[in-house]
Write a protein that holds these residues in place. Structure first.
Motif, short mmCIF file in Angstrom:
data_model
loop_
_atom_site.label_atom_id
_atom_site.label_comp_id
_atom_site.label_asym_id
_atom_site.label_seq_id
_atom_site.Cartn_x
_atom_site.Cartn_y
_atom_site.Cartn_z
N GLU A 22 35.78 -35.72 62.05
CA GLU A 22 35.64 -36.35 60.73
C GLU A 22 34.34 -35.96 60.05
O GLU A 22 34.31 -35.72 58.85
CB GLU A 22 35.70 -37.87 60.87
CG GLU A 22 37.08 -38.37 61.19
CD GLU A 22 37.02 -39.63 62.00
OE1 GLU A 22 36.35 -39.61 63.04
OE2 GLU A 22 37.64 -40.62 61.58
N MET A 69 35.43 -40.65 51.98
CA MET A 69 36.05 -40.96 53.27
C MET A 69 37.57 -40.99 53.12
O MET A 69 38.31 -40.56 54.01
CB MET A 69 35.60 -42.33 53.78
CG MET A 69 34.12 -42.59 53.64
SD MET A 69 33.15 -41.71 54.87
CE MET A 69 31.50 -42.18 54.40
N VAL A 84 38.95 -37.55 53.21
CA VAL A 84 39.00 -37.07 54.60
C VAL A 84 40.26 -37.59 55.28
O VAL A 84 41.00 -36.84 55.92
CB VAL A 84 37.74 -37.51 55.38
CG1 VAL A 84 37.90 -37.22 56.86
CG2 VAL A 84 36.51 -36.83 54.83
N ARG A 85 40.52 -38.87 55.09
CA ARG A 85 41.70 -39.47 55.72
C ARG A 85 42.99 -38.83 55.19
O ARG A 85 43.88 -38.48 55.95
CB ARG A 85 41.69 -40.97 55.45
CG ARG A 85 42.81 -41.73 56.16
CD ARG A 85 42.56 -43.23 56.16
NE ARG A 85 42.04 -43.69 54.88
CZ ARG A 85 40.92 -44.41 54.74
NH1 ARG A 85 40.21 -44.73 55.78
NH2 ARG A 85 40.51 -44.79 53.56
N GLN A 96 45.63 -36.63 62.32
CA GLN A 96 44.95 -37.94 62.43
C GLN A 96 44.53 -38.23 63.87
O GLN A 96 43.53 -38.89 64.11
CB GLN A 96 45.84 -39.10 61.98
CG GLN A 96 46.44 -39.00 60.62
CD GLN A 96 47.84 -38.41 60.66
OE1 GLN A 96 48.05 -37.36 61.24
NE2 GLN A 96 48.79 -39.10 60.06
N ALA A 152 40.92 -37.78 65.15
CA ALA A 152 39.82 -38.59 64.64
C ALA A 152 38.92 -39.05 65.79
O ALA A 152 39.40 -39.46 66.83
CB ALA A 152 40.36 -39.79 63.89
#
Lengths: 339, 361
Positions: free
Chosen positions: B96, B118, B121-122, B131, B134
């Motif tokens: 991340e 953020m 990024v997600r 995902q 992470a």
């Protein structure tokens, strides 16, 4: 970890890092040849902040003319050296980089030794140390720069310039008067905070503070520095500008530290790595952690230096004796680190 | 026009060899360009020159018509994002943190990333289905995963042009497909992509345009099917290869299979070693009007044609033509490619096996 917190310190860590230096400083104010009770110290602090307590003149003298400037100096140099070490390691993507990688500390040492040889006073020593720190950086930069040359060339140039100045220091020692000058130079080179006074601070502290503030503000951007060249250049931030600002800040802090208290080894290597192992490599948390731990570490080491024996022990000796085993312990427990 | 290069020349300082000579190409929005060429032909150098990381000795790269070296740093890297080879990445950050660094060009120098950064990024991680990575360190994930993270980092800048340096090198089949699918779906959404590759097949299967570099600094640029041909591959790589089609239930995949090294002479003159072979080309035209165009095309290859047969099949609405040729393989391939480009025409070539290649027994 919540995603909104990418790279940020947890609230607990933040609180710990925030209160660690003041607490250490407060403890250090109590300790010394004349021990003072914490209550007494707190009372005096409160009085200076405007509360109406009756104060003992002797205590005041010890606290504010002797201990306080010295602790202030320790806080500043600790933070300054730790942050400049951290900056240099990221700048050169090299875990062995220290504040002296570009020869700055060696240059400053030569300046100071030269000033002692000429017979200048403490302020002269400090000024000449600063000047030669910057001269050393300039020489390293001139020797290592050039189109298409990487940061490694500059590191090599820095190491060469550093050893050149180390040789020059030896030369100064060789010609120095063995009765008075040589011990002074040798003692100064081992590092000590004995010379701490508000006048010394006035010359060095602003440089350290400016460097700290700039690096702190740029801390998220410093994350770009360890990336491979092309990746860093395509990040949309001027890589050249960022490098120059980082080098200038780190140099100013290092030269200022050395000019005030001689060569203090280890802090610039030890503290950033302890922080990396504990808080990760994101500068968003690494920089504040280095400031806090560096400052606290230096206060502890200096307090030991002035209390363990009647004559205060050179600070470099203690940073290594305390630092090395602690570092190895951490290294073994955390399973190493990388950069 | 999104990205173009005009007369780009480059020579490394202190080197005699003109590594890139008069490179020209143009790419529209949503197009995918594959850059091919042997080792040392200057593929990465070309990418770096195109993005302005290296200065063209002569010539210019343009982004939407503007000289790329005159676009302010921050603005340029908001539009263009670069994905380096995965092996070169610094591995000290978590995935991340790494992807968030892609947002660098999106806020001021002294600012810190905000909640919305953020969020990006997600979103990018979800978009690329990573995902699950992470919180893990970049040093602890596989090469394919790291490549995905680096693409995610580039996408976090919300660019309109994506430049990738050998994105599928050193990866296994599955990861290659993951990366190529990701690139294809990005271009389908209007992203302009440029990538270097060692696999001509990937260019054939995915790219709209191809640029083939030779060791001598020459290049070919054009629609992939015209650039990536057996003759051109032999010329650039010095390798005899066949381009074949593999039919699967839902599509036809083109593949490039290397056969053998050409002789030294062949590599220099290109077509000289081209072997003659007997080939039968079957053509099915779904449109009777095309028959005329096909005829005139075949006429150009008249010297090689040893027989032909036309069969209109009116109930099926098709016209079936069979042509037999005795010609150098590259000529046959050329004809097939040209026929294939006509709308509503299906074409396939069958080559006679050499005697020594005949199955035993």
């Amino acid at each position: 970890m919540k995603r909104a917190e990418i790279g940020r310190l947890s609230a607990r860590a933040r609180l710990f890092l925030l209160i660690l230096p003041p607490l250490t400083a407060l403890a250090a104010l109590c300790v010394g040849r004349i021990p003072l009770a914490p209550v007494e110290v707190l009372r005096s602090v409160a009085a200076h902040l405007g509360a109406g307590y009756e104060l003992n003149a002797n205590t005041e003298q010890v606290l504010w003319s002797m201990r306080f400037p010295r602790i202030l100096l320790a806080l500043l140099t600790g933070a300054g050296l730790a942050v400049s070490g951290c900056a240099f390691q990221s700048l050169f993507s090299n875990p062995l980089a220290t504040p002296d990688t570009l020869g700055v500390a060696s240059g400053s040492c030569f300046g100071a030794a030269l000033a002692i040889l000429i017979g200048w006073g403490i302020l002269g020593v400090q000024a000449l140390a600063l000047v030669f720190g910057v001269v050393a950086l300039g020489l390293s930069w001139l020797a290592g720069r050039g189109r298409g040359r990487g940061m490694n060339t500059i590191i090599l140039a820095g190491i060469m310039i550093g050893s050149l100045f180390t040789a020059l220091v030896s030369l100064v020692k060789f010609v120095a008067d063995t009765e008075s000058q040589l011990p002074a130079i040798t003692y100064w080179l081992m590092g000590s905070l004995n010379s701490a006074s508000y006048t010394t601070l006035a010359m060095g502290a602003p440089l350290i503070l400016i460097g700290l503030v700039i690096v702190y503000l740029l801390r998220w951007r410093l994350n770009i520095l360890p990336l491979p060249e092309d990746e860093a250049r395509t990040s949309g931030v001027s890589l050249r500008g960022l490098r120059i600002v980082t080098i200038l800040c780190a140099t100013a802090m290092t030269a200022a530290c050395v000019s005030m208290c001689g060569q203090v080894g280890w802090v610039g290597l030890l503290v950033p790595h302890i922080c990396r192992m504990r808080f990760g490599s994101n500068h968003l948390s690494l920089v504040p952690a280095s400031v806090s731990l560096g400052a606290a570490f230096m206060v502890v080491v200096d307090t030991l230096a002035r209390t363990l024996t009647a004559a205060s022990i050179p600070i470099s000796v203690l940073t290594a004796i305390i630092g090395a085993p602690f570092f190895i312990l951490l290294l073994r427990r955390s399973g190493g680190w990388e950069l | 026009m999104m990205l173009s290069v005009e007369n780009g020349c480059y020579k490394y300082p202190k080197s005699e060899r003109q590594i890139l000579k008069d490179i020209c190409f143009e790419l529209d929005e949503g197009q995918l360009l594959a850059i091919l060429g042997p080792n040392g032909a200057g593929k990465t150098t070309l990418l770096r020159c195109v993005m302005g990381l290296l200065k063209w000795e002569k010539g210019v790269s343009r982004l939407e018509g503007r000289d790329i070296r005159r676009i302010p740093n921050r603005e340029l890297w908001q539009t263009v994002a670069y994905v380096p080879q995965a092996k070169a990445a610094a591995a000290i950050y978590t995935t991340e943190e790494m992807i968030l660094l892609g947002r660098s060009s999106r806020f001021g120098l002294l600012a810190q990333p905000k909640e919305e950064d953020m969020d990006v990024v997600r979103q990018v991680m979800e978009r690329l289905h990573i995902q699950h990575l992470a919180g893990r360190k970049c040093s602890e994930i596989s090469g394919g995963e790291l490549q995905m993270v680096l693409i995610a980092k580039a996408l976090a800048a919300e660019p309109r042009v994506l430049v990738l340096d050998e994105p599928e090198s050193n990866l296994d089949f599955r990861n290659q497909l993951l990366i190529l699918d990701a690139i294809s779906s990005l271009t389908a959404e209007g992203m302009t992509c440029v990538f270097n590759t060692h696999y001509p097949a990937h260019a054939l299967q995915r790219a709209d345009r191809a640029l083939l570099l030779s060791r001598d600094g020459g290049f070919r640029f054009g629609p992939t099917a015209e650039v990536v041909t057996e003759a051109h591959i032999e010329q650039a790589f010095g390798v005899k290869a066949v381009i074949g089609e593999i039919e699967t239930p839902d599509r036809v995949l083109r593949d490039v299979i290397p056969l053998s090294l050409s002789s030294e002479a062949a590599a220099v003159t290109g077509l000289a070693a081209d072997r003659r072979s007997i080939a039968a080309i079957a053509v099915i035209a779904h449109d009777f009007a095309r028959a005329e165009e096909i005829n005139s095309l075949l006429h150009e290859y008249g010297e090689h044609v040893i027989g032909r047969m036309g069969l209109p099949y009116r109930p099926g609405g098709v016209h079936v033509i069979t042509v037999t040729l005795d010609a150098p393989a590259s000529r046959v391939q050329e004809l097939v490619t040209r026929l294939d480009r006509l709308p509503g025409v299906s074409v396939k070539a069958t080559y006679a096996k050499d005697k020594e290649e005949a199955p035993i027994g």
